[in-house]
Scaffold this motif. Structure first.
Motif, PDB file in Angstrom:
ATOM      1  N   GLU A  81       0.832  -1.192   0.000  1.00 36.75           N
ATOM      2  CA  GLU A  81       0.000   0.000   0.000  1.00 36.75           C
ATOM      3  C   GLU A  81       0.882   1.264   0.000  1.00 36.75           C
ATOM      4  O   GLU A  81       0.647   2.202  -0.751  1.00 36.75           O
ATOM      5  N   LYS A 105       2.369   1.777  -3.302  1.00 40.87           N
ATOM      6  CA  LYS A 105       1.365   2.195  -4.266  1.00 40.87           C
ATOM      7  C   LYS A 105       1.058   3.686  -4.119  1.00 40.87           C
ATOM      8  O   LYS A 105       1.036   4.431  -5.094  1.00 40.87           O
ATOM      9  N   ILE A 106       0.832   4.097  -2.872  1.00 39.28           N
ATOM     10  CA  ILE A 106       0.485   5.505  -2.640  1.00 39.28           C
ATOM     11  C   ILE A 106       1.680   6.393  -2.991  1.00 39.28           C
ATOM     12  O   ILE A 106       1.531   7.453  -3.595  1.00 39.28           O
ATOM     13  N   ASN A 115       3.950   5.841  -5.236  1.00 43.31           N
ATOM     14  CA  ASN A 115       3.987   5.960  -6.685  1.00 43.31           C
ATOM     15  C   ASN A 115       2.932   6.921  -7.198  1.00 43.31           C
ATOM     16  O   ASN A 115       3.201   7.739  -8.073  1.00 43.31           O
ATOM     17  N   ALA A 116       1.720   6.784  -6.625  1.00 44.69           N
ATOM     18  CA  ALA A 116       0.637   7.656  -7.076  1.00 44.69           C
ATOM     19  C   ALA A 116       0.998   9.114  -6.814  1.00 44.69           C
ATOM     20  O   ALA A 116       0.775   9.980  -7.666  1.00 44.69           O
ATOM     21  N   GLN A 117       1.593   9.372  -5.645  1.00 43.05           N
ATOM     22  CA  GLN A 117       1.933  10.764  -5.332  1.00 43.05           C
ATOM     23  C   GLN A 117       3.138  11.233  -6.148  1.00 43.05           C
ATOM     24  O   GLN A 117       3.210  12.394  -6.531  1.00 43.05           O
ATOM     25  N   ARG A 118       4.060  10.334  -6.412  1.00 44.04           N
ATOM     26  CA  ARG A 118       5.185  10.716  -7.269  1.00 44.04           C
ATOM     27  C   ARG A 118       4.691  11.079  -8.656  1.00 44.04           C
ATOM     28  O   ARG A 118       5.167  12.030  -9.275  1.00 44.04           O
ATOM     29  N   ALA A 119       3.691  10.323  -9.127  1.00 41.16           N
ATOM     30  CA  ALA A 119       3.115  10.639 -10.439  1.00 41.16           C
ATOM     31  C   ALA A 119       2.436  11.999 -10.419  1.00 41.16           C
ATOM     32  O   ALA A 119       2.255  12.628 -11.447  1.00 41.16           O
ATOM     33  N   ARG A 120       2.038  12.451  -9.215  1.00 41.81           N
ATOM     34  CA  ARG A 120       1.423  13.784  -9.113  1.00 41.81           C
ATOM     35  C   ARG A 120       2.469  14.855  -8.783  1.00 41.81           C
ATOM     36  O   ARG A 120       2.141  15.969  -8.400  1.00 41.81           O
ATOM     37  N   GLY A 121       3.727  14.488  -8.869  1.00 42.27           N
ATOM     38  CA  GLY A 121       4.760  15.506  -8.750  1.00 42.27           C
ATOM     39  C   GLY A 121       5.404  15.660  -7.391  1.00 42.27           C
ATOM     40  O   GLY A 121       6.074  16.657  -7.139  1.00 42.27           O
ATOM     41  N   VAL A 122       5.208  14.687  -6.490  1.00 45.48           N
ATOM     42  CA  VAL A 122       5.870  14.777  -5.187  1.00 45.48           C
ATOM     43  C   VAL A 122       7.275  14.189  -5.306  1.00 45.48           C
ATOM     44  O   VAL A 122       7.467  13.146  -5.915  1.00 45.48           O
ATOM     45  N   PRO A 156       1.503  13.676   2.202  1.00 43.45           N
ATOM     46  CA  PRO A 156       0.612  13.016   1.240  1.00 43.45           C
ATOM     47  C   PRO A 156       0.735  11.493   1.240  1.00 43.45           C
ATOM     48  O   PRO A 156      -0.045  10.813   0.612  1.00 43.45           O
ATOM     49  N   ILE A 206      -1.066  10.461   5.463  1.00 43.79           N
ATOM     50  CA  ILE A 206      -2.508  10.600   5.688  1.00 43.79           C
ATOM     51  C   ILE A 206      -3.288   9.492   4.975  1.00 43.79           C
ATOM     52  O   ILE A 206      -4.078   8.805   5.615  1.00 43.79           O
ATOM     53  N   PRO A 207      -3.036   9.268   3.675  1.00 45.43           N
ATOM     54  CA  PRO A 207      -3.754   8.154   3.036  1.00 45.43           C
ATOM     55  C   PRO A 207      -3.487   6.812   3.700  1.00 45.43           C
ATOM     56  O   PRO A 207      -4.387   5.983   3.810  1.00 45.43           O
ATOM     57  N   VAL A 259      -5.566   6.676   6.875  1.00 48.15           N
ATOM     58  CA  VAL A 259      -6.982   6.545   6.537  1.00 48.15           C
ATOM     59  C   VAL A 259      -7.274   5.120   6.069  1.00 48.15           C
ATOM     60  O   VAL A 259      -8.249   4.502   6.507  1.00 48.15           O
ATOM     61  N   ASN A 307       6.087   6.571 -17.060  1.00 40.35           N
ATOM     62  CA  ASN A 307       6.471   7.892 -16.574  1.00 40.35           C
ATOM     63  C   ASN A 307       7.653   7.818 -15.619  1.00 40.35           C
ATOM     64  O   ASN A 307       7.794   8.616 -14.710  1.00 40.35           O
ATOM     65  N   PHE A 344      -3.898   5.355 -11.046  1.00 39.59           N
ATOM     66  CA  PHE A 344      -3.640   3.997 -10.570  1.00 39.59           C
ATOM     67  C   PHE A 344      -4.949   3.307 -10.211  1.00 39.59           C
ATOM     68  O   PHE A 344      -5.985   3.942 -10.087  1.00 39.59           O
ATOM     69  N   PHE A 366      -5.717  13.091   0.175  1.00 34.72           N
ATOM     70  CA  PHE A 366      -5.231  13.379   1.526  1.00 34.72           C
ATOM     71  C   PHE A 366      -5.540  14.782   2.009  1.00 34.72           C
ATOM     72  O   PHE A 366      -5.471  15.045   3.201  1.00 34.72           O
ATOM     73  N   ASN A 369       2.383  21.211  -7.523  1.00 36.90           N
ATOM     74  CA  ASN A 369       3.702  20.573  -7.511  1.00 36.90           C
ATOM     75  C   ASN A 369       4.499  20.884  -8.766  1.00 36.90           C
ATOM     76  O   ASN A 369       5.724  20.859  -8.759  1.00 36.90           O
ATOM     77  N   PHE A 370       3.785  21.125  -9.848  1.00 33.23           N
ATOM     78  CA  PHE A 370       4.481  21.407 -11.102  1.00 33.23           C
ATOM     79  C   PHE A 370       4.583  22.904 -11.346  1.00 33.23           C
ATOM     80  O   PHE A 370       4.801  23.341 -12.476  1.00 33.23           O
ATOM     81  N   MET A 420      -3.335  18.102 -13.917  1.00 34.11           N
ATOM     82  CA  MET A 420      -1.946  18.383 -14.301  1.00 34.11           C
ATOM     83  C   MET A 420      -1.834  18.629 -15.802  1.00 34.11           C
ATOM     84  O   MET A 420      -0.765  18.914 -16.304  1.00 34.11           O
TER      85      MET A 420
END
Lengths: 265, 290
Positions: free
Chosen positions: A174, A177-178, A180-187, A203, A206-207, A210, B54, B91, B99, B113-114, B162
């Protein structure tokens, strides 16, 4: 990240060590850690070393994995050893500079501590590599049972332990997974200064919390729906069997202790 | 944006006792402005493959070209952000990535972030919320007060905000009701048609593949077994059944009819194609009777 950690993982197999009762393995490992402090000369350490190698040989697992298991801890070990070497006094003095002395006893103590660390890590790695986590939890439950006399919640503790162990890999997945998801959103994890690093973890945390709450709720409901009402009056599906070879392990350890007492100075 | 795989191998935890090779010699080209479907059994390496798209994972051998960037095993982990901005991944069960305190902030998180400004990103959040079919009243709600389906929409909006050039969808409709599923898939198709966004869809639902995709890749045990237009691949119904990959409902029905001696000019993929074929035949039949 976690991939490098060997300690605490299980490699399925079919060997003498794999097939031992988890209770005897668990007790033996702790006992081993206890008697290693009996060693006080090179001969006694040699005996323990030979014994450990023999146990590893019996497990049919390559020595390489054990050495890998030591690697993450090597800095801690070296740090302790160096402190020991620099600050112990006694015996012949080889080198002296200010408060630092390298003496005969210092070097000796350093070497002892090094071997002690490595042997303890080898032994605990052997325990976890050859025992599935759930069997360990069973063994702990069994061994804690006598404490019920003093109102110790042995069943609850072991239930929590087995649930926790069961969910370690799930939570790791988990987390991955999270992340990766956040890295894909630019973290960017693990980049920037300390403040930025800590901020980047929000980020992820918290997930995770939860989803743990949700999971706990679902699991509790599912358990209740299947008639779980607490530890009293339950029977066991996985029954531990004490075999001849477990007795053999106990005897071997008794002999080992006797030998150690004999060879230590 | 073109994406090209050249002899890509991937191994998890290489040089350890837990080593596991997942991708074998993948050669693949996903051209701009295409709608690609990746199908295969569970454990065939689909998810691993899409994480290469990516640069979340780097190949252990070979190279992946994403637009003008080439990712090789030696590529540094820094400066990958421009890729992540261009390639958005939704995903599986994306609702678990929410969050923030409010829906608006969560959607705006990606753009911020970008480097998009606060105001700008909140405006984007509003647009995206509208796009995924939620109204403005949701902006200030906590994402954790929403239903599962609504959370999914918010998470998808967060990725779309994004403004990626490529959107990767890993089973985006798993666990949604039929209506929500159709809305969602139609929305992605619209984005693809109207804005020219590259869509890469990983799914088990062959009906969706037949309906939307114009390119299809079949993965099995980490190797590419077939690639081409869905029409080509679905035409071999016996092969698909043998591999237990599933056939679109309409194609299956047509295949059964063919077993009874019915003939089609071309094997229909969707219900409307099937209906057209049948209607044409019936009309021709009427004409014949007269």
């Amino acid at each position: 990240m976690m991939n490098k950690l060997i300690l605490g993982r299980y490699i399925p197999g079919d060997s003498f060590v794999h097939n031992l009762d988890p209770r005897s393995k668990l007790v033996a490992s702790f006992y081993f850690i206890g008697i290693i402090f009996l060693c006080n000369n090179f001969l006694s350490f040699g005996v323990m070393f030979a014994f450990t190698l023999f146990a590893i040989f019996l497990s049919k697992i390559s020595l390489k994995f054990f050495i890998k298991g030591v690697k993450p801890l090597i800095w801690l070990i070296l740090f302790t050893v160096i402190l020991q070497v620099l600050f112990s006094q006694g015996g012949e003095v080889y080198f002296k500079w200010g408060i630092f002395t390298i003496s005969e006893f210092g070097v000796q103590n350093g070497a002892y501590i090094f071997i002690r660390f490595v042997l303890i890590i080898f032994m605990s790695t052997l325990l976890t590599l050859t025992t599935p986590p759930l069997s360990l939890a069973d063994a702990i439950e069994y061994l804690l049972r006598p404490l019920k006399v003093v109102k110790f919640p042995a069943h609850e503790i072991s239930l929590m332990l087995s649930i926790a162990l069961r969910f370690v890999p799930t939570l790791m997945d988990e987390t991955e997974k999270i992340m990766n998801a956040q890295r894909a959103r630019g973290v960017d994890f693990g980049e920037g200064n300390l403040m930025q690093k800590m901020k980047a973890i929000v980020p992820l945390l918290i997930p995770l919390f939860v989803s743990s709450f949700n999971r706990a709720e679902d699991l509790a409901i599912a358990m209740e729906a299947r008639g779980y009402q607490g530890g009293d009056g339950r029977t066991k599906y996985r029954v531990l069997h004490w075999q001849g070879k477990d007795t053999m392990v106990v005897i071997t350890f008794a002999l080992l202790t006797a030998l150690l007492v004999f060879v230590r100075s | 944006m073109d994406i090209r795989f050249e002899q890509v191998d991937f191994t998890y935890q290489p040089n350890s006792p837990f080593e596991q090779r997942v991708l074998f010699d993948i050669n693949l080209e996903i051209p701009s402005n295409s709608y690609t479907a990746i199908v295969g059994h569970t454990g065939s390496g689909k998810s691993t493959l899409l994480q290469h798209l990516n640069a979340l994972l780097k190949p252990t051998k070979g190279s992946v070209t994403i637009g003008d960037r080439v990712i090789t095993p030696e590529t540094n982990n820094k400066n990958l952000k421009p890729i992540r901005k261009k390639v958005g991944i939704v995903f599986q069960f994306p609702e678990s990535q929410l969050f923030e305190e409010t829906v608006a902030l969560d959607i705006a998180f990606g753009p911020k972030n970008f480097g998009v400004s606060e105001e700008e990103s909140l405006k984007l959040a509003k647009d995206m919320l509208d796009l995924v079919g939620l109204d403005e009243s949701y902006m200030e709600k906590s994402p954790f007060d929403l239903s599962g389906g609504q959370m999914r929409r918010v998470a998808i909006a967060g990725v779309l905000a994004m403004e990626p050039e490529v959107v990767i969808l890993d089973e985006p409709t798993a666990g949604l009701d039929p209506r929500g599923r159709k809305d969602m898939m139609d929305m992605f198709y619209r984005l693809h048609k109207e804005k020219g966004i590259n869509i890469i869809l990983v799914t088990h639902l062959m009906d969706d593949v037949a309906e939307y995709a114009d390119y299809m890749v079949v993965l099995e045990k980490g190797k590419i077994h077939k690639k081409g237009h869905p029409r080509e691949i679905f035409s071999d119904v016996t092969w698909l059944k043998e591999k237990q990959l599933g056939v679109p409902t309409a194609t299956n029905f047509a295949f059964e009819l063919m077993g009874k001696g019915y003939e089609f000019s071309q094997l229909p993929l969707t219900a409307s194609e099937l209906a057209d074929e049948l209607a044409r035949d019936l009309k021709a039949g009427d004409a014949h009777d007269e």
